[in-house]
Design a protein around this motif. Structure first.
Motif, PDB file in Angstrom:
ATOM      1  N   TRP A  70      21.451  22.918 -14.642  1.00 51.04           N
ATOM      2  CA  TRP A  70      20.526  21.894 -14.192  1.00 51.04           C
ATOM      3  C   TRP A  70      20.912  21.404 -12.805  1.00 51.04           C
ATOM      4  O   TRP A  70      22.086  21.388 -12.440  1.00 51.04           O
ATOM      5  CB  TRP A  70      20.522  20.709 -15.161  1.00 51.04           C
ATOM      6  N   HIS A  71      19.904  20.964 -12.061  1.00 52.06           N
ATOM      7  CA  HIS A  71      20.121  20.324 -10.759  1.00 52.06           C
ATOM      8  C   HIS A  71      20.679  18.917 -10.993  1.00 52.06           C
ATOM      9  O   HIS A  71      20.579  18.387 -12.101  1.00 52.06           O
ATOM     10  CB  HIS A  71      18.805  20.239  -9.980  1.00 52.06           C
ATOM     11  N   PRO A  72      21.248  18.297  -9.954  1.00 50.36           N
ATOM     12  CA  PRO A  72      21.819  16.950 -10.109  1.00 50.36           C
ATOM     13  C   PRO A  72      20.826  15.911 -10.638  1.00 50.36           C
ATOM     14  O   PRO A  72      21.222  14.949 -11.297  1.00 50.36           O
ATOM     15  CB  PRO A  72      22.293  16.586  -8.701  1.00 50.36           C
ATOM     16  N   ASP A  73      19.520  16.102 -10.392  1.00 48.20           N
ATOM     17  CA  ASP A  73      18.529  15.140 -10.884  1.00 48.20           C
ATOM     18  C   ASP A  73      18.146  15.395 -12.338  1.00 48.20           C
ATOM     19  O   ASP A  73      17.307  14.677 -12.894  1.00 48.20           O
ATOM     20  CB  ASP A  73      17.282  15.137 -10.001  1.00 48.20           C
ATOM     21  N   GLY A  74      18.731  16.418 -12.959  1.00 46.87           N
ATOM     22  CA  GLY A  74      18.447  16.729 -14.357  1.00 46.87           C
ATOM     23  C   GLY A  74      17.396  17.796 -14.554  1.00 46.87           C
ATOM     24  O   GLY A  74      17.174  18.258 -15.677  1.00 46.87           O
ATOM     25  N   GLY A  75      16.720  18.204 -13.487  1.00 42.39           N
ATOM     26  CA  GLY A  75      15.716  19.265 -13.590  1.00 42.39           C
ATOM     27  C   GLY A  75      16.381  20.622 -13.770  1.00 42.39           C
ATOM     28  O   GLY A  75      17.519  20.832 -13.334  1.00 42.39           O
TER      29      GLY A  75
END
Length: 126
Positions: free
Chosen positions: A84-89
Motif C-alpha cells: 500500500w501507498h503511505p495514504d493507504g491506497g
C-alpha cells in the motif's frame, strides 16, 4: 496453559544467519516472531519456523499505516501479496500459486489510484 510465542528483534546482537540463509538466535534456527523497529515504531513483523520465514509477514510505515502484507510458506510467497501507498491506497497486488514459485497475477496502482499494470499469467490447464 498456553505458552507465549517467542519474539525477538532482528537487531538483537544474538541474531545471525547461517550459510543456508536461516535466521539463528543464539546459534539455533529460530521459531517465532521477528520484529524490526525504527525510531521506536514497529515497521515489520515476520513469523519464522526453524529459521525460515513461515507465516504472516507484515510491514508498516513509521506512522503505523500498513505498508505490505503476505503469507510465506517455507520461505516462499503463497496466495495474495499486497503493498500500500503511505495514504493507504493500494500500490501492488500479486497472486502466487501454492508452489510459491509461479506468479499468476500482478497489478500495480500509482499514488492517485490509477491502475498502471495488470498482468495475468497463462490459464491453468485442467
Amino acid at each position: 496453559m498456553t505458552e507465549k510465542a517467542a519474539r525477538i528483534d532482528i537487531d538483537d546482537p544474538e541474531v545471525d544467519m547461517d550459510d543456508g540463509h536461516r535466521l539463528l538466535y543464539r546459534g539455533v534456527p529460530f521459531t517465532g516472531e521477528v520484529t524490526e523497529y525504527l525510531s521506536g515504531a514497529l515497521v515489520s513483523l515476520d513469523v519464522y519456523a526453524h529459521g525460515v520465514p513461515h507465516g504472516l509477514s507484515q510491514e508498516w510505515y513509521q506512522d503505523g499505516t500498513l505498508r505490505a502484507e503476505c503469507v510465506v510458506h517455507r520461505g516462499l510467497p503463497r496466495g495474495e501479496s499486497w503493498e500500500w501507498h503511505p495514504d493507504g491506497g493500494p500500490a501492488s497486488r500479486r497472486v502466487f500459486d501454492p508452489d510459491g514459485l509461479t506468479l499468476r497475477e500482478d497489478d500495480a496502482w500509482d499514488e492517485s489510484g490509477r491502475l498502471t499494470r495488470s498482468w495475468r499469467g497463462p490459464a491453468e490447464e485442467t
